[in-house]
Design an enzyme around this catalytic site. Structure first.
Site, PDB file in Angstrom:
ATOM      1  N   CYS A  32     -34.545  55.323   8.196  1.00 37.29           N
ATOM      2  CA  CYS A  32     -34.954  56.365   7.261  1.00 37.29           C
ATOM      3  C   CYS A  32     -34.191  56.249   5.956  1.00 37.29           C
ATOM      4  O   CYS A  32     -33.161  55.580   5.869  1.00 37.29           O
ATOM      5  CB  CYS A  32     -34.699  57.756   7.842  1.00 37.29           C
ATOM      6  SG  CYS A  32     -35.470  58.091   9.436  1.00 37.29           S
ATOM      7  N   ASP A 444     -25.620  49.385 -35.907  1.00 34.33           N
ATOM      8  CA  ASP A 444     -26.968  49.930 -35.967  1.00 34.33           C
ATOM      9  C   ASP A 444     -27.006  51.127 -36.921  1.00 34.33           C
ATOM     10  O   ASP A 444     -26.195  52.059 -36.813  1.00 34.33           O
ATOM     11  CB  ASP A 444     -27.417  50.359 -34.565  1.00 34.33           C
ATOM     12  CG  ASP A 444     -28.828  50.894 -34.559  1.00 34.33           C
ATOM     13  OD1 ASP A 444     -29.764  50.085 -34.545  1.00 34.33           O
ATOM     14  OD2 ASP A 444     -28.988  52.136 -34.593  1.00 34.33           O
TER      15      ASP A 444
END
Length: 490
Positions: A32, A444
């Site tokens: 599971c 940037d």
């Protein structure tokens, strides 16, 4: 693995660990996911496994209630980016079916024997067992979502024979393919058309992912609407098209799903297409760990409260992303999109098949198609045109691999060695094409503008970003999210 910590996660049904490990229950013979809603088994009756393939190899069958084989992948694969993680990404993309274990080993730079030993140690199963588990999941997708004959399903999922397909389905799911299809809404009005739901770790800010993709889209190759994004796909055996519908709002912690309408020319490309869409969505990220780490910085904490579960959009094609990064150097987003659209119209291949009105109908040009172009014929500054052609030639020759098979540091060094490729471009490619969670771009323009708005000196951006390791890519996305993204200058 810490067995006690794993058992506590099972007791609390903590969905954050779905896909990180799997629980085998010896008293029932099933495995599971940690969040399975069934009664928690006793501690002495459970074993823990790093992969679904390892649980299957130990003799466990997939739980029919929680469907552990359909969980998001482990976030460790991208965080560590070690050999096991890189190999697992390639296995999910179908390399074993296309090139065999020898091809997989060659791509990651190891001998087949050593790779098998390493994967057994790290993931509890060898490459063939890991690929078999992936084939079983692909088969289940096709069985439950299409009306394809089972012989076609077997071939499309990557099995070499009908018998192998039937035996694997019965062993993994404890039922026949016919039983799996019973009770589903499997239809097949259009060959190769599937309706899927891609599991994604939550919280998930799908609206911001859509916003980012829409701001960078290339007309003709991509399209977007209020809650959807559509694009063409270049796949190993043909072309394809995908339409992703993003859930409204920000989902709660656990697991959510992004509806996916997928059309492929060759059904054996389904697995590769699904994996590439998951990369685009950054589906396997652990948002709880990311947000907890970044929230310790008072500058980022307000941004995290506003956008929990923010992702770093990846790409469906590393070569395409790198080419587009070079195209976008020193021009606006709109200018880069317009330039990319011109290249797609001139050098891209048309894609046939069902598409929405005014939807994407062309593939982005391949690196091979652009590698033989005279830089003087490209509508851009000559230096950037030469850089683009040099990049395409390196990609075509295999000198640079952007399929996540190589070490990130080596790929970045090879990119920087090319003329016209600087730190910004190499970092941007590493962040989106290689899935590097720890990239910051101090030069940037958008990041510097966002830092200034937060009262920070952009000159100290690089040193400030060290506090955000190993999640600097996500910190960068939070900074970008404060801007008017379509107007962002690079």
């Amino acid at each position: 693995m810490d067995r006690e910590a794993c058992y506590r996660a099972v007791q609390s049904r903590d969905r954050r660990f779905d896909g990180v490990f799997y629980t085998g229950v010896t008293s029932t013979g099933i495995y599971c996911r940690p969040s399975c809603p069934a009664i928690t088994p006793r501690r002495r009756n459970v074993t823990f496994h790093r992969s679904a393939a390892a649980a299957q190899a130990a003799g466990f069958r997939a739980c029919k209630r929680c469907r552990p084989d359909a969980t998001p992948g482990s976030p460790d694969w991208d965080v560590a980016a070690d050999v096991a993680g890189r190999a697992m990404r390639l296995i999910c993309d179908g390399i074993v079916e296309r090139e065999g274990v020898d091809g997989l080993a060659t791509r990651v730079g190891y001998t087949p024997r050593h790779l098998h030993r390493l994967l057994r140690s790290e993931l509890g199963a060898g490459p063939l067992a890991l690929a078999r588990a992936r084939r079983a999941q692909n088969a289940r997708i096709l069985i439950e979502t299409t009306a394809m004959p089972f012989a076609d399903v077997a071939f499309a999922a990557g099995f070499s024979s009908i018998r192998q397909f039937n035996d694997t389905v019965r062993e993994v799911y404890a039922c026949s393919p016919t039983t799996l299809r019973e009770g589903t809404s499997a239809t097949g009005p259009v060959p190769g058309l599937l309706e899927l739901r891609l599991p994604v770790r939550a919280p998930y800010d799908g609206a911001e992912v859509l916003h980012f993709l829409a701001a960078h889209l290339v007309p003709g190759v991509e399209a977007s609407g209020e809650d959807w994004f559509e694009r063409t796909l270049r796949l190993p055996h043909g072309s394809g098209r995908v339409r992703l519908t993003f859930p409204a709002g920000i989902s709660a912690a656990g697991t959510t799903a992004v509806p996916c309408r997928l059309q492929v020319k060759a059904l054996r490309d389904v697995g590769s297409a699904v994996e590439r869409c998951r990369r685009l969505l950054d589906a396997d990220c652990d948002p709880v760990a990311v947000d907890a780490a970044l929230a310790a910085d008072p500058r980022l904490a307000p941004l995290l409260r506003r956008r929990p579960g923010l992702r770093v959009p990846g790409t469906v094609d590393g070569d395409e992303l790198a080419i587009r990064a070079v195209l976008g150097q020193q021009i606006s987003l709109s200018g880069a999109s317009s330039l990319a659209a011109k290249l797609a119209h001139r050098y891209g291949e048309p894609v046939a098949g069902e598409a929405s009105d005014d939807g994407p109908d062309r593939l982005f040009p391949s690196a091979e198609a652009l590698s033989g172009i005279d830089p003087a014929d490209l509508p851009m500054p000559r230096a950037r045109a030469r850089a683009l052609v040099a990049l395409c030639r390196a990609l075509t020759a295999g000198d640079i691999a952007l399929d996540r098979s190589k070490e990130r540091a080596d790929v970045r060094e090879r990119l920087l060695a090319l003329p016209g490729i600087g730190p910004w471009t190499a970092g941007y490619v590493a962040m989106r094409a290689l899935g590097d969670p720890d990239v910051f771009l101090p030069t940037d323009v958008g990041a510097r503008r966002a830092l200034s708005a937060l009262g920070e000196d952009p000159a100290g951006a690089e040193s400030s970003s060290r506090e955000w390791r190993p999640w600097r890519s996500y910190a960068l996305m939070h900074l970008w999210s404060t801007l008017d993204l379509p107007a962002l200058q690079r």
